[in-house]
Design a protein around this motif. Sequence first.
Motif, short mmCIF file in Angstrom:
data_model
loop_
_atom_site.label_atom_id
_atom_site.label_comp_id
_atom_site.label_asym_id
_atom_site.label_seq_id
_atom_site.Cartn_x
_atom_site.Cartn_y
_atom_site.Cartn_z
N ARG A 48 -6.16 6.90 1.66
CA ARG A 48 -5.27 5.74 1.82
C ARG A 48 -4.19 5.99 2.87
O ARG A 48 -3.85 5.10 3.65
N ALA A 49 -3.67 7.22 2.88
CA ALA A 49 -2.62 7.52 3.86
C ALA A 49 -3.18 7.45 5.27
O ALA A 49 -2.56 6.88 6.18
N ARG A 97 5.39 23.31 8.01
CA ARG A 97 5.22 23.41 6.55
C ARG A 97 3.90 24.07 6.20
O ARG A 97 3.80 24.84 5.27
N HIS A 141 6.85 10.21 9.70
CA HIS A 141 5.95 9.06 9.55
C HIS A 141 6.26 8.02 10.63
O HIS A 141 5.36 7.47 11.26
N LEU A 148 10.38 2.38 3.88
CA LEU A 148 9.67 3.15 4.91
C LEU A 148 8.45 2.38 5.41
O LEU A 148 8.18 2.32 6.62
N LEU A 149 7.73 1.75 4.49
CA LEU A 149 6.55 0.96 4.89
C LEU A 149 6.96 -0.20 5.80
O LEU A 149 6.31 -0.48 6.82
N LEU A 205 -3.72 3.84 6.22
CA LEU A 205 -2.51 3.08 6.47
C LEU A 205 -1.82 3.52 7.76
O LEU A 205 -1.41 2.70 8.57
N TRP A 206 -1.71 4.83 7.96
CA TRP A 206 -0.88 5.32 9.07
C TRP A 206 -1.68 5.54 10.35
O TRP A 206 -1.13 5.45 11.44
N ARG A 257 3.33 18.44 10.97
CA ARG A 257 3.50 19.18 9.70
C ARG A 257 3.13 20.65 9.83
O ARG A 257 2.96 21.32 8.83
N LEU A 310 10.47 14.27 1.94
CA LEU A 310 9.02 14.03 1.83
C LEU A 310 8.80 12.82 0.92
O LEU A 310 9.65 12.51 0.07
N SER A 365 2.92 15.74 3.26
CA SER A 365 3.74 16.76 3.91
C SER A 365 4.39 16.26 5.21
O SER A 365 4.82 17.06 6.03
N LEU A 366 4.48 14.94 5.39
CA LEU A 366 5.25 14.40 6.52
C LEU A 366 6.53 13.77 5.98
O LEU A 366 6.50 13.08 4.96
N THR A 367 7.63 14.00 6.68
CA THR A 367 8.90 13.42 6.24
C THR A 367 8.95 11.94 6.63
O THR A 367 8.10 11.45 7.36
N GLU A 424 0.86 -1.19 0.00
CA GLU A 424 0.00 0.00 0.00
C GLU A 424 0.90 1.24 0.00
O GLU A 424 1.41 1.63 1.04
N ASP A 425 1.07 1.81 -1.14
CA ASP A 425 2.00 2.92 -1.29
C ASP A 425 1.28 4.22 -0.97
O ASP A 425 0.97 5.00 -1.86
N ALA A 426 0.98 4.45 0.31
CA ALA A 426 0.21 5.64 0.68
C ALA A 426 0.91 6.37 1.81
O ALA A 426 1.29 5.75 2.82
N PHE A 427 1.09 7.67 1.63
CA PHE A 427 1.81 8.47 2.62
C PHE A 427 1.14 9.82 2.76
O PHE A 427 0.40 10.26 1.88
N PHE A 428 1.44 10.50 3.87
CA PHE A 428 1.03 11.90 4.01
C PHE A 428 2.05 12.74 3.25
O PHE A 428 3.25 12.69 3.57
#
Lengths: 229, 556
Positions: free
Chosen positions: B121-122, B37, A101, A146-147, B125-126, B34, A134, A95-97, A89-93
Motif C-alpha cells: 500500500r505504501a 536507519r 515522505h 501528511l497525506l 500510494l507514494w 532511509r 516516523l 522507516s521514512l520520516t 489510504e493510511d499507508a506509509f513507509f
Amino acid sequence: MDTQDAPLLTARELVAGYGEFEVCGPLDLVFDRGDALGIVGLNAAGKSTLLRTLIGRQPPLAGTASVLGVFTDDTSHIHRRMISAVFDEDAFFDSLTVEEHLQLIASGHEVPDGQEAVERELEFFELTTARHALPGALSSGQRRRLLLAAGMIRPSELLVLDEPEQRLDPPMRAKLAVRLRARIDDGGAVLLVTHDAILLTTVVDHCLIVDEGLRFATAAEGAAAIGGA
Amino acid sequence: MSVHASGAGRSLPAWVPGGPPSDFDPVAATHRLRRDRRRAQRPDRWSDFYITFFGAVILLAYLSGVVQFLAQGMRASAAGSLVREGIAVVPGADAGSALLLLALLGVASLLSRMGPVAVDRAQGLWWFSLPVDRVPMLARQLRNRLVWVFIVGAVLWLPLGLSAGTASYNGFSGPPLGELAAGSFTLGAEFVLVGLLVAAGQILHLRPMVGRGLRVLGGLIVLAYAVDAILRAAGTARLLTPGIWAGLPSAWPSTGNWAIPAALLLVALVGWAVVRPLLGRIPTSELLEAGGISGHAGNSLALLDARSLLGSFAHGPRRRSHVRDPWPRMIPARFTGAPVGALLRAEALVLLRTGPVWGRLVISLALLAGAVTARGGGTAVVLCVAIAVSATLAGQAAGVAAAEAARVPGLDALLPLDAKSARKAHGLLPAIVLSAWGALAGAILGWALVGPGAPGQWILLIGIGVFCGIGVAGGSLRLAYRPELDWDAVLQRQMFGRGALPLIGHAVHGPELMLIAVVPWALAVLGAAIPAVLLVLAVGLGVGAWFAGTYRPRPA
C-alpha cells in the motif's frame, strides 16, 4: 490538431460499482480546468466509488470515464501528472520520516525548489515539529495531514479529495477550506467528497448529491442534504 | 504529441504537461532516504538472515529424513503391503508425478494470489502517484520474486531427488550429484515458468480466471489419476493410458537430463523478454490487492503463524463484495431461534461460502485414495502418514469458521451465551462436517483394506471414522483458538538452547489432538483384523478429544 478544448474529465452514462453490484449512476459529466464540484451523500451512497471510477482508479460497470478524453485508467505517467488524489489510504513507509515522505513526492514531481515546498507544506499543515517523526509515532490526525500535504505539494491540474476533513481538527479544516477556495479562484480544478457542510459551501458553488439517484445542486442545497434537511 | 500508455496515438491539449516519464527513480530515492536507519539496523538484519538460513537448513534436513523414510517404506512394500490384491496398481513414479504436478499447480495458485507482480500500500500510494514509468519498478520486483521462486523450486527438489537413494548402516547411496543438480535446476526453472505464466495472466487481466482455471486443472488431474487407477485395476491401462504421467513436466526433474533445464531456462528468458515491457498494463488496483495478500502472507511467515498464513491465501483475487446465494434461504433464520442455533447457522454460511474449505476436504480424501492405489502406498508407514496428513488437512479446513470467531472475540459477545458454551457451540459444526468426512475416509480405507468380502469390518472402519472425525473436530477447535506464540518465552529459552520447545508447542497446538483422535484408525490399519473394541476406543478418544478441544481454559 488543436485539442485545446479537450475537457479534463468526461463521463458518459457512467455507472460505478463492484462486481455486478451497481452503487450509483448513470452520470454524464464534463469537468474542466477552473471547475469545482462537491459530492455529498450518506454513508455507503457510493461517493468514493464514483470518485475512483471517475478518475480511472477502478473500472466502470457501464459507460465511460476518461481524463482528457484519452486516459481511462491511471497507468499513464501523464494521468499521474494531471491528477493528484487523496483518498483515505493510511499507508506509509515505516522507516521514512514525515519530511522524507514529502521530499520523495517533491523530487518525483520535479517540484522547483523542492525543499522550500516541503517547508511550506510542513508549516501549513503544522507538521514542522513532527518533521523527523516516523509514521508510527504520528497521531491519526497528523497522518491525515501528511497525506493531504503530499497531495498538495505537487503540481496538478485536478485535485481530488475524498473526505479531507476526516480526523482534522476544526481550525485545520477551516484553513484547508480557504486554501482550496484560493486554488479554485486561481483556475485550479477540485473534486471534493465531503460530509462537512461548511467545507462544502466554502470551497465549491455546486455539488452532486448521491442518494436514490444522482442530482446536481447548489452548494447550499448540498449542505442542507448533509444536514439531513 | 504522442501518449505514453493507454490511448496511444491520441493528441493531448497543448497545456498538458506531456513529454516522457520523469527519470526519477522512486525505489532508489526511498532507499537513499532511509539508508542511515537501515545501516543502524544492519546487525539485526544479519542476525535475522543467520536465523532464517539455519532454520531453513534444519527444516530441509528434517524434510529429507521424512521423505527418505517414506521412500524406503514404499520400496519395502512388496512384503508389507496391507491393501488388497489389485488395488495398488499405479506405479509409484506415476503417483509421484501426479503429486508433483498438483504441487506445481499449488505453486501457480499461490503465486497468482500474491501477484506475482504486486506492490504494497505504501509503494502504491507514494510511488505510483509519481509521473514515472512503472515498468522498471515492477520488473525489478518481479525479477526478485522469480529468483526466489527458482531457489525454492531448486531446493525443494533436493529431498525428493535424494529419496531415490538408500540409507543404511553402511551410509547413504544416492543419485549422482550431476543428476540431482539437473533435477534441482529443472524444478526451479519450472517454478519460474509457472511464475511467468501467472504474470502474463495478470497483464492480460485474467488473474481471477487463472485461479479458477488452476482449480479446474487440479480437479482434472485428480480425476485423471482416478480413471488411470480404475483402468489399471481393470487391466486395460496399457490400451488407454500409456505412460501419461511419465511425459508430464512434473516427471522431468527425475530424468536428471541437463538439456531439460537448459531448454526451460531459455524459454523463461524469452518469456521474460515478452512479459517485461507489458508490466505497466497491470491495473493499480490489482497490484495493490496482490500486494495486500503478499504482505499478509509475509508477516504471517515471519511470525510462524501457519493459521494466519493460510488465512491470507484463503481469499483469492477479486474478493466478493456482495453475496447472493441460495444458502440463507436453505437455512432460514427463523428455524434457528436459540443462540446456539444462530451461531450454527452463521458458521454454516461461512463454511458454505469458503470454497477452499471444500477443496481441502476433497484433497484430504483424495490423498488417502491416492495412497492406497499407488504401488508401495499400502505399507503401514505410508498409510499412517497419509491418515495423519489427511486428518490435519481436514481438521484445519473444517475449523475455518471457528477460527474467524476466535480472531474476532467480540462476535461471540453479541450473543447471550457464556464463553464456555460459545466455545462448545463452535465445536458442533466441525464435528458434523468431520464425522461425515471420517465416514467417507473410513469407506475408502475399508474398500482398500477389507473390501466387499468383509462388510462387517468395512462398516466398523466407517464407524471408527465417524468418531475419529469428531475427535479431529476437537483438534480443529483447539487449533482455531491457539494462543499467539509467546516470543518472549522463545527468546528467554533461546539463551539456554531450549528456544525450540515453545515453537514446537505452538506448532502442534491443535494438530496433536487430531493425531490422537486418529489412533484407532492407525491401529485398525496395522492389525490383521479389526476388533470391535477399536470402535469403543474410537468413541472414547473421539468424544474425549472433542471435549478437550472445546474446553475453554480460565483466562490468566
